[in-house]
Design an enzyme around this catalytic site. Structure first.
Site, PDB file in Angstrom:
ATOM      1  N   SER A 139       1.000  -1.713   0.109  1.00 46.29           N
ATOM      2  CA  SER A 139       0.327  -0.402   0.100  1.00 46.29           C
ATOM      3  C   SER A 139       1.554   1.129   0.241  1.00 46.29           C
ATOM      4  CB  SER A 139      -1.251   0.165   1.311  1.00 46.29           C
ATOM      5  OG  SER A 139      -2.238   0.806   1.144  1.00 46.29           O
ATOM      6  N   HIS A 142       3.687  14.493   5.943  1.00 48.47           N
ATOM      7  CA  HIS A 142       3.634  15.528   5.714  1.00 48.47           C
ATOM      8  C   HIS A 142       4.681  16.835   7.542  1.00 48.47           C
ATOM      9  CE1 HIS A 142       2.796  18.820   2.816  1.00 48.47           C
ATOM     10  NE2 HIS A 142       2.106  19.987   4.274  1.00 48.47           N
ATOM     11  N   CYS A 160      -1.387  -3.529   3.734  1.00 49.69           N
ATOM     12  CA  CYS A 160      -1.629  -4.881   3.966  1.00 49.69           C
ATOM     13  C   CYS A 160      -1.106  -6.415   3.688  1.00 49.69           C
ATOM     14  CB  CYS A 160      -2.525  -5.554   2.296  1.00 49.69           C
ATOM     15  SG  CYS A 160      -1.491  -5.088   1.060  1.00 49.69           S
TER      16      CYS A 160
END
Length: 133
Positions: free
Chosen positions: A64, A69, A84
């Protein structure tokens, strides 16, 4: 019976030292270290330096993604780890990030994503019965 396809951790980290999250090179090194530490598989990545302060970045994974940020002027970093590849790998990636950044406060949300039914494998006897019908 059900299983979860992925685990998603959203973490708000407060009280992070300015120099640990201001430069894109440090942010890249942080996420790449987390990927390696957790045994995840990197597909590609993109990072960007903001001026005068801060950086953002994402690593796309076979499992994934992992992203960051930052607002170093506020000592704040938003972290997103979704995999996953098993819950253990998700938690290991976050563990690495927390060890490196050493935030004074963590607000974290953990979500299981994609709960689907699990179909049991037919037994040998059931397979024979199905074939003879």
């Amino acid at each position: 019976m059900e299983k979860t396809l992925g685990l998603h951790i959203l973490a708000d980290l407060y009280g992070v030292e300015f120099d640990k999250i201001d430069h894109v090179e440090d942010v890249r090194e942080l996420l790449e270290g987390a990927v390696k530490y957790a045994g995840l598989s990197k597909l590609s990545s993109h990072f960007h330096q903001f001026y005068p302060h801060g950086a953002t970045g994402v690593i796309l994974l076979e499992e994934s993604h992992i992203s960051i940020h930052t607002w170093p002027e506020h000592g704040y970093a938003a972290i997103d780890v979704y995999t996953c590849g098993g819950k253990e790998k998700t938690f290991k990636a976050m563990e690495y990030i927390l060890k490196v950044l050493k935030p004074k406060r963590i607000d974290e949300k953990v979500a299981e994503r994609g709960t689907v039914p699990v179909h049991k494998e037919a037994t040998h006897i059931e397979k024979i019965e199905l074939e003879t019908v």
